[in-house]
Design an enzyme around this catalytic site. Sequence first.
Site, short mmCIF file in Angstrom:
data_model
loop_
_atom_site.label_atom_id
_atom_site.label_comp_id
_atom_site.label_asym_id
_atom_site.label_seq_id
_atom_site.Cartn_x
_atom_site.Cartn_y
_atom_site.Cartn_z
N GLY A 364 0.82 -1.20 0.00
CA GLY A 364 0.00 0.00 0.00
C GLY A 364 0.85 1.25 0.00
O GLY A 364 2.07 1.20 0.18
N PRO A 365 0.23 2.40 -0.18
CA PRO A 365 0.97 3.66 -0.21
C PRO A 365 1.60 3.96 1.15
O PRO A 365 1.24 3.35 2.17
CB PRO A 365 -0.10 4.70 -0.56
CG PRO A 365 -1.27 3.93 -1.06
CD PRO A 365 -1.21 2.59 -0.41
N GLY A 367 2.28 5.51 4.73
CA GLY A 367 1.46 6.13 5.75
C GLY A 367 0.12 5.50 6.02
O GLY A 367 -0.70 6.10 6.73
N VAL A 368 -0.14 4.30 5.50
CA VAL A 368 -1.45 3.67 5.72
C VAL A 368 -1.43 2.70 6.90
O VAL A 368 -2.44 2.08 7.20
CB VAL A 368 -1.95 2.95 4.44
CG1 VAL A 368 -2.18 3.94 3.32
CG2 VAL A 368 -0.97 1.87 4.01
N GLY A 369 -0.27 2.53 7.56
CA GLY A 369 -0.22 1.72 8.77
C GLY A 369 0.26 0.31 8.58
O GLY A 369 -0.11 -0.59 9.35
N THR A 371 3.45 -1.04 8.87
CA THR A 371 4.36 -1.47 9.94
C THR A 371 3.65 -1.54 11.29
O THR A 371 3.85 -2.47 12.08
CB THR A 371 5.56 -0.50 10.03
OG1 THR A 371 6.21 -0.44 8.75
CG2 THR A 371 6.55 -0.97 11.08
N SER A 687 -9.45 3.20 -17.89
CA SER A 687 -10.88 3.41 -17.59
C SER A 687 -11.43 4.72 -18.11
O SER A 687 -12.44 5.20 -17.62
CB SER A 687 -11.09 3.34 -16.07
OG SER A 687 -10.34 4.34 -15.41
N LYS A 730 -13.38 5.96 -6.47
CA LYS A 730 -14.05 6.80 -7.47
C LYS A 730 -15.45 7.21 -7.01
O LYS A 730 -15.88 8.36 -7.19
CB LYS A 730 -14.12 6.06 -8.80
CG LYS A 730 -12.76 5.84 -9.45
CD LYS A 730 -12.87 5.01 -10.72
CE LYS A 730 -11.51 4.81 -11.35
NZ LYS A 730 -11.57 3.97 -12.57
#
Length: 808
Positions: A364-365, A367-369, A371, A687, A730
């Site tokens: 994931g990107p 800072g999403v938690g 670790t 898309s 979206k």
Amino acid sequence: MNETNFDPVEIPEVLPVLPLKDVVLFPSVNLPLFVGRESSIQALEAALAKDRLLFLSAQKDPHAEVVTPEGLHDVGCVGVIMRMHKLPPPDGRIRILVKGVRRAMIKEIVQERPNYYARIEPLVEIPLGERKVELEAMMRTVKEMLEKIASHGKNISPEILIVLDEIKDPGELADVVASYLGLRVDEAQPVLAMLDPGDRLREVLNFLNKELDILNVQEKIQTEARGEMTKIQREYYLREQLRAIKNELGDGDPKQEELREIREKVELTRMPREVEEEAFKQLKRLEGMHPDAAEASIVRTYLDWLIDLPWSKVSKDNIDLKKARKILDEDHFDLDKVKERILEFLGVTKLRKKLKGPILCFVGPPGVGKTSLGRSIAKAMGRQFTRISLGGMRDEAEIRGHRRTYVGAMPGRIVQGMKQAGTKNPIFILDEVDKLGADFRGDPSSALLEVLDPEQNHSFRDHYLNLPFDLSNVMFIATANLVDPIPPALRDRMELIYLSGYILQEKIEICHKYLLPKQIEENGITSTHIHIDDEALAIIIEQYTKEAGLRNLEREIASVCRKVARKVAEGETGKVKVTPDNLHKLLGAPKYIPEGEQEKNEIGVATGLAWTESGGEILFVESTVMKGRGTLTLTGHLGDVMKESARAALSYARANAKELNVTDRMFQTKDIHIHVPAGAIPKDGPSAGVTMATSLISALTKQPINRKVAMTGEITLRGRVMAVGGIREKVLAAKRSKISTICIPENNMKDLEDIPSEYLEGLKIVPVAKMQDVLKIALNTSSSSRKKASSEPARSGGARARDLQTVV
């Protein structure tokens, strides 16, 4: 052996020449030589055939095997062959003893083959004149210095000193001393060329002073070295005496005490049999070494590692699924799929007892938690937690360790992490696994294959330990931002779990539950000093940050709390209420301006939905038709996939021109321009076909597009609408932008299950299977819309410059 005591009376005008490689012959000096070159042997035989006289001159290049006349020094010495001896094969050289007779100079070379013959001129020394007293003093000084040099260890025999003491001629003394000093050719040749005996003595005296200085420094160095050795020996004797005193007092031998402690630790560690045998083997080696030996330190360090590693120490799993769920919910908001997978593992572990540790990979990107999820798992299971960062790692030895043959060798990061954890079943985080490098020192990702394979890691061998270590009970959790950089073989060993990031509503909840209380505490204020309402938080999230995670959001909230803390420290009382009206006073002007809502329905302007790393966004696609020759222009920094979508949309419109009430001639007499603001931001993805086709058909048919309708999906040439990704982000982006109707591919309806029902309130989700379904919803079919559209190109409502690549 031939020997003669020839004492020449007259020196011939022409003599054979014998080149000397790395020595200079002085008059009155006996010089042993080895003759091996063919031309030199010919010169030697020529001299022996007559009067045994030679002219000996030093070569300018001592390494040259073939000497030209220009390669010889002009000044040399006439010598007489005193002895000669031919060495037996395979050597074949001739050993001779030559005595210098007189200085001479080459006038010309009269013959070159088979050997050189030179016409020479004997050199006459300058008379002593009235300098006898000065020269006598110099001669005594030279003899005294020679005695000093001999006393400093220079290899000068007493017989030579006796011979020198009998020499009364200054020039002869200078020549003999110069020959015994072992001068280089470039130092001795100028002495040979000096015809003044006084000058020769002064030059020799300079060399003697230099030699004496060198010997003094050498003696000083040797004295210091002997002093250091004496110091070491003294310390050794004192240490031995101290050991004997301690033995007499009953204190025991420190070395034996240390060895006894190590033995006890090895016995108490409960090592596997193979490891224990190696430990006792190394301990036996240590017993036979001196405590101060360099290798003793290496063996002692190795034994310390074997003792400190958790070979059999296991933390007991305290698995309570309800408690584990509570811990995960307290530490992380949402992430239901991830929590479900973790609880499944805990449930199986509780029933099975012995389960090989799974290898999970949170993708994931930033800072999403990712670790912190691993830390929560360790907390829920009651296990130890350890982590290593793999970002930028390029050396395989970082994983497997260095072999003990290298100086400063250490175990790899895996074994170091196990020692830090203290148990053999910790939660082990491998951060940034997608940022591993590789170079000439090896490929760390290949070394990780053994670590992360449950079928192999029960006997992982670190190069430093060179013993099997069981990693099968470790729960490895890798983290990555992207999947593509991870090598396929390594990716195959991990179970990928995707964390897509947080939406606006989730971030607001996280702020209230986690971030805001944390920053209030860290900045020394309380909830009575500050309040941030939801609208202000939404503006911070959308206009001051642009991320999928929470790091920048936490920084902005920390900035607000610091400003409130300063006011409290200055003595201001009262509660600071942060609202949209005063937010800019605390954080300054917004960094990101969102897309503005369209004011009216426009021809050729369709609202699309895009996915970025920071979440979903709306994206306007503009199309306009003008006179031309039927060319299609695409602008807006579009990628190859979006360009293909635009061409597919045009082909669909041309193929269905009759149903769309568009003449074929229009495609030949009109140019079409499709633009996606903002032009500086790269955009790509599969898309955008539906949105481009809707915008294009609107421009061709002069029908406005309903500004409250947004859409996503790809189309085929037959007009089928295909499924796409990122539906959750979206849909939420459309809700934030006050869109009332969303057209999504029919096959994407299943993705709505991931969206909480409260986020779908007020939205009309329309599944579409064909392009005709999209056109019926998006195009305004009222009679007023059939009027001729304005010739002015359609404009988007406030397209802004995003700082992230948009994937539509």
